[in-house]
Write an enzyme that holds these catalytic residues in place. Structure first.
Site, PDB file in Angstrom:
ATOM      1  N   CYS A   1     -10.324  50.007  48.466  1.00  0.00           N
ATOM      2  CA  CYS A   1     -10.852  50.412  47.163  1.00  0.00           C
ATOM      3  C   CYS A   1      -9.916  50.031  46.015  1.00  0.00           C
ATOM      4  CB  CYS A   1     -11.102  51.919  47.175  1.00  0.00           C
ATOM      5  SG  CYS A   1     -11.780  52.542  45.628  1.00  0.00           S
TER       6      CYS A   1
ATOM      7  N   ASN B   1     -16.960  45.001  49.548  1.00  0.00           N
ATOM      8  CA  ASN B   1     -16.974  44.180  48.340  1.00  0.00           C
ATOM      9  C   ASN B   1     -15.571  43.659  48.116  1.00  0.00           C
ATOM     10  OD1 ASN B   1     -18.810  43.562  46.238  1.00  0.00           O
ATOM     11  ND2 ASN B   1     -19.313  45.737  46.128  1.00  0.00           N
TER      12      ASN B   1
ATOM     13  N   GLY C   1     -11.698  57.694  41.185  1.00  0.00           N
ATOM     14  CA  GLY C   1     -11.209  59.047  41.428  1.00  0.00           C
ATOM     15  C   GLY C   1     -11.872  59.769  42.580  1.00  0.00           C
ATOM     16  N   GLU C   2     -11.230  60.856  42.995  1.00  0.00           N
ATOM     17  CA  GLU C   2     -11.769  61.715  44.040  1.00  0.00           C
ATOM     18  C   GLU C   2     -12.263  63.000  43.351  1.00  0.00           C
ATOM     19  OE1 GLU C   2     -12.777  61.965  47.163  1.00  0.00           O
ATOM     20  OE2 GLU C   2     -13.071  64.076  46.694  1.00  0.00           O
TER      21      GLU C   2
ATOM     22  N   CYS D   1     -15.837  49.952  41.954  1.00  0.00           N
ATOM     23  CA  CYS D   1     -15.442  50.513  40.673  1.00  0.00           C
ATOM     24  C   CYS D   1     -13.917  50.551  40.603  1.00  0.00           C
ATOM     25  CB  CYS D   1     -16.012  51.921  40.523  1.00  0.00           C
ATOM     26  SG  CYS D   1     -16.272  52.396  38.835  1.00  0.00           S
TER      27      CYS D   1
ATOM     28  N   SER E   1     -19.607  62.352  45.682  1.00  0.00           N
ATOM     29  CA  SER E   1     -19.110  61.633  46.854  1.00  0.00           C
ATOM     30  C   SER E   1     -17.640  62.004  47.061  1.00  0.00           C
ATOM     31  CB  SER E   1     -19.238  60.127  46.599  1.00  0.00           C
ATOM     32  OG  SER E   1     -18.747  59.398  47.691  1.00  0.00           O
TER      33      SER E   1
ATOM     34  N   SER F   1     -17.578  60.020  52.358  1.00  0.00           N
ATOM     35  CA  SER F   1     -17.137  58.654  52.627  1.00  0.00           C
ATOM     36  C   SER F   1     -16.468  58.660  54.001  1.00  0.00           C
ATOM     37  CB  SER F   1     -16.151  58.201  51.539  1.00  0.00           C
ATOM     38  OG  SER F   1     -16.849  57.944  50.349  1.00  0.00           O
ATOM     39  N   LEU F   2     -17.255  58.338  54.996  1.00  0.00           N
ATOM     40  CA  LEU F   2     -16.805  58.474  56.387  1.00  0.00           C
ATOM     41  C   LEU F   2     -16.006  57.238  56.824  1.00  0.00           C
ATOM     42  CD1 LEU F   2     -16.961  60.100  59.056  1.00  0.00           C
ATOM     43  CD2 LEU F   2     -19.196  59.077  59.466  1.00  0.00           C
ATOM     44  N   HIS F   3     -16.632  56.080  56.734  1.00  0.00           N
ATOM     45  CA  HIS F   3     -15.990  54.776  56.949  1.00  0.00           C
ATOM     46  C   HIS F   3     -15.419  54.517  58.341  1.00  0.00           C
ATOM     47  CE1 HIS F   3     -16.547  54.506  52.725  1.00  0.00           C
ATOM     48  NE2 HIS F   3     -15.488  55.193  52.377  1.00  0.00           N
TER      49      HIS F   3
END
Ligand code: SAH
Length: 358
Positions: A117, A291, A160-161, A334, A192, A215-217
């Site tokens: 990210c 991305n 941000g979180e 983002c 999220s 956001s598991l990923h």
């Protein structure tokens, strides 16, 4: 003083103290929150003297548009804002059918620093105040108003979180969803999170009806720890337990985001493991092919691998969607604009760019 310091009651008191009628409070709030008008001069039903008093005493706005970029297909528009202290944040407007979704930032930078990210790459600077979150919507509403459109959905998926800026995020949700303010249904608002357990538990007790996305990923704690530093602090089983609690308390289904990274989490075995992990849950898996972020050595899986991954999930009756972003798309990444601006680079390749002075 700042307009953010005023709710209806405080505005009424301020007006009375300045020899003005209290009914103006409603007009002012309607200009700001329903019409997205962030200039006292443009509030045409207020007298010249009142506008002058307001200009002198109450500051508007908190965000300055630095520039925006439009994807070639014109379905994704990114806005780069400068805050009053000079920090930069981004919002993304996604046009999809009649939906007008805004992806908002909740912090400057991000403390989570997930491997794929852009937001965390620049470090973490500070939390956004509620107004700095809300105004992203107000300004985009004003931008859309020339076309007779309005923001219909809000997702807290920008920089941000959100659950690490809990109070401001919840305060902003209350204003965005309040019928007297922005009037966006809570069912159209999505938060999220990377999986902040105490935040998820607290949110389930707020009495809000917003959607919560994890956001598991990764299909297990081992892989998750490799790409998400916060996974060390918040073990996967505890996160999933708190997500279940949220779903039960709010009667909302759960969505899991899964960024597909070639060679890391995209093997069919990972899909099987993921299906097993989520078995029996009322949920949707949102797959997002990575991305590319310049400077990161990660790769987006081939189309074939993505297809295979999805077919395993289908075979296990796991509802899933896939957000394909084209090569030239600005997609979900983002934080990239702010990162470039900070590093003194200008422009994203392959994007139409519109400069706004400063
Ligand atoms: N901190 C929150 C919200 C911000 S990230 C969270 O972790 O959920 C929101 C989403 O953006 C993440 O789920 C991730 O899937 C997506 N994302 C971020 N960078 C990405 C990238 N380079 N490619 C694809 N998806 C990305």
């Amino acid at each position: 003083m700042d307009y953010a310091d005023f709710d209806h009651q405080k505005l009424v008191e301020w007006l009375k103290a300045h020899g003005e009628k209290e009914f103006h409070a409603k007009q002012i709030l309607s200009w700001i929150y329903q019409k997205g008008v962030l200039s006292w001069d443009k509030m045409s039903n207020l007298s010249q003297t009142l506008r002058e008093k307001l200009t002198k005493h109450i500051r508007l706005p908190v965000l300055e548009l630095v520039r925006y970029t439009e994807s070639i297909d014109q379905e994704t528009i990114k806005f780069l804002w400068r805050l009053r202290d000079g920090n930069l944040v981004e919002s993304v407007l996604i046009l999809s059918g009649i939906r007008r979704t805004v992806c908002v930032s909740s912090q400057v930078g991000c403390p989570a620093k997930c491997a794929f990210c852009a937001s965390g790459q620049q470090g973490f600077f500070r939390n956004l105040r509620p107004t700095e979150i809300i105004e992203q919507i107000l300004q985009i509403n004003a931008w859309l108003s020339s076309k007779g459109e309005k923001v219909s959905h809000v997702v807290y998926m920008g920089m941000g979180e959100p659950l690490k800026n809990y109070e401001s995020v919840v305060a902003s949700i209350r204003v965005l969803s309040h019928p007297d303010f922005c009037n966006i249904s809570q069912r159209r608002i999505t938060v999220s999170t990377v999986g902040v357990v105490e935040g998820i538990k607290r949110l389930s007790k707020e009495g809000l009806k917003v959607n919560l996305v994890l956001s598991l990923h990764a299909p297990n704690q081992h892989i998750r720890k490799k790409i998400i530093p916060y996974a060390r602090k918040y073990p996967l089983d505890e996160i999933l337990e708190s997500m279940d609690e949220y779903a039960q308390k709010t009667k909302r289904d759960i969505t899991f985001e899964y960024t597909l990274l070639a060679g890391i989490n995209d093997h069919p075995d990972h899909a099987h493991e993921l299906a097993h992990l989520l078995k029996g849950k009322q949920c949707t898996v949102n797959l997002i092919p990575y991305n590319p972020i310049p400077g990161l050595r990660l790769k987006r899986p081939e189309k074939k691998a993505i297809k295979q991954f999805r077919s395993v999930l289908y075979g296990s009756h796991i509802v899933n969607t896939c957000r394909y972003t084209k090569g030239d798309d600005i997609g979900a990444a983002c934080g990239q604009l702010a990162l470039q601006e900070r590093e003194g680079q200008t422009g994203l390749p392959m994007l139409k760019e519109v400069a706004f002075g400063s």
